[in-house]
Design a protein around this motif. Structure first.
Motif, short mmCIF file in Angstrom:
data_model
loop_
_atom_site.label_atom_id
_atom_site.label_comp_id
_atom_site.label_asym_id
_atom_site.label_seq_id
_atom_site.Cartn_x
_atom_site.Cartn_y
_atom_site.Cartn_z
N GLU A 1 9.02 -6.25 -2.23
CA GLU A 1 8.68 -6.32 -3.11
C GLU A 1 8.19 -5.69 -4.28
O GLU A 1 8.55 -6.33 -5.43
CB GLU A 1 7.16 -6.97 -2.12
N LEU A 2 6.90 -4.36 -4.18
CA LEU A 2 7.40 -4.09 -5.27
C LEU A 2 8.02 -3.10 -5.98
O LEU A 2 7.77 -3.59 -7.74
CB LEU A 2 5.80 -2.76 -4.73
N ILE B 1 0.10 1.79 -6.48
CA ILE B 1 0.02 0.79 -5.95
C ILE B 1 -0.99 0.52 -5.11
O ILE B 1 -0.44 1.47 -3.58
CB ILE B 1 0.88 -0.01 -5.59
N LEU C 1 3.50 4.24 -4.37
CA LEU C 1 2.95 3.69 -3.37
C LEU C 1 1.98 4.12 -1.87
O LEU C 1 2.12 5.38 -2.05
CB LEU C 1 3.86 3.61 -2.10
N ASP D 1 -4.06 -4.01 -7.28
CA ASP D 1 -3.50 -5.38 -6.04
C ASP D 1 -2.37 -4.85 -6.53
O ASP D 1 -1.21 -4.25 -7.20
CB ASP D 1 -4.37 -6.25 -5.75
N HIS D 2 -1.90 -5.86 -5.84
CA HIS D 2 0.03 -6.13 -5.68
C HIS D 2 0.61 -7.31 -6.77
O HIS D 2 1.54 -7.68 -6.38
CB HIS D 2 0.45 -6.03 -4.60
N GLN E 1 6.21 -5.26 2.05
CA GLN E 1 5.38 -4.89 0.55
C GLN E 1 6.01 -3.97 0.31
O GLN E 1 6.11 -3.91 -1.14
CB GLN E 1 3.69 -4.14 1.23
N VAL F 1 -0.95 0.14 0.20
CA VAL F 1 0.42 -0.45 1.41
C VAL F 1 0.95 -0.01 2.36
O VAL F 1 0.90 0.91 2.86
CB VAL F 1 1.95 0.45 0.25
#
Length: 263
Positions: free
Chosen positions: A106-107, A95, A149, A76-77, A103, A98
């Motif tokens: 943030e990652l 990850i 991503l 997950d994130h 998102q 996405v």
């Protein structure tokens, strides 16, 4: 000697396709065996395999002597999980799920130290910096991490261009199986509509100089994605290799042992 350089990230800048393999058996011995074969990269899966922080650490240690570069897919994130996996020495993070630029930003922030991000500063006590032996780790870490991503829904593809415009995205990875399901083709990642939209995504990323990757077991699909400009691709998994190899061995064994019935 240990080097801080990220070979996988550096090679993404070069022509050609990096060949990889998925590892889901979650065992240091099987992962080391796969790494010894010579794949450019291996994926250690925490999302769909029974892995955790300690089992990934053991596999990182097992593959360290080999040329195959590990990528770790998280479930997950979680910013906390990202921090922990970076601190045990993961440089390439994949990850999943996405779907938008918020998102993505943030990652990116999660894998960078302040003031560029929010990653907690603790690597001086951890494997990532070789417990403080890499004196410039804090200054260089941001540039040596490759954030990948995974785009695997229609929403993600619809927002792909804005995701690609987020500074700090190291690569995009397309997930054909989940994407196929979101498009109404569950169980059929080779559907023409699925391949078409992925190839369009590869082209969109290529225009922005963002590398792309994918996992595919289908030879004709692989050829299509390579022709479209994919940069790294996994063509199998350790579990698949074991099952197919075991089935072939059993068939051979049956044919040999059944000879006695006809003699």
């Amino acid at each position: 000697m240990y080097t801080h350089d990220n070979k996988f990230k550096n090679n993404l800048k070069e022509p050609g396709v990096q060949c990889g393999v998925w590892c889901v058996l979650s065992n240091p011995c099987s992962t080391e065996l796969v790494a010894s074969i010579g794949f450019d990269w291996i994926l250690l899966d925490v999302e769909h395999a029974p892995n955790d922080l300690r089992s990934i650490l053991a596999q990182l240690q097992a593959v360290a002597p080999y040329d195959s570069t590990p990528i770790v897919r998280l479930p997950d994130h979680s910013i906390t999980a990202i921090k922990q996996y970076l601190d045990i020495g993961v440089k390439n993070l994949l990850i999943p799920m996405v779907e938008n630029a918020t998102q993505a930003r943030e990652l990116v922030s999660a894998v960078r130290y302040p003031p560029r991000g929010v990653r907690g500063i603790g690597a001086g006590l951890a494997r990532a910096s070789r417990w403080g032996a890499i004196k410039n780790y804090l200054q260089d870490a941001d540039e040596q991490i490759c954030l990948i991503l995974q785009i695997e829904t229609e929403d993600g593809l619809n927002n792909l261009e804005e995701i690609l415009d987020v500074e700090g995205v190291g690569a995009i990875f397309f997930g054909p199986s989940d994407l196929a399901a979101s498009m109404g083709f569950i169980g059929n990642p080779s559907a023409d509509a699925v391949k078409k939209i992925i190839c369009e995504g590869i082209f969109a990323a290529k225009k922005r100089n963002v590398p792309t990757g994918i996992l595919s077991f289908n030879k004709s699909d692989i050829v299509e994605y390579v022709k479209s400009g994919i940069n790294f691709i996994a063509t199998g998994a350790d579990s698949y290799i074991l099952r197919v190899g075991a089935e072939a061995l059993l068939r051979e064994g049956r044919s040999l042992t059944n000879l006695s019935l006809h003699s």
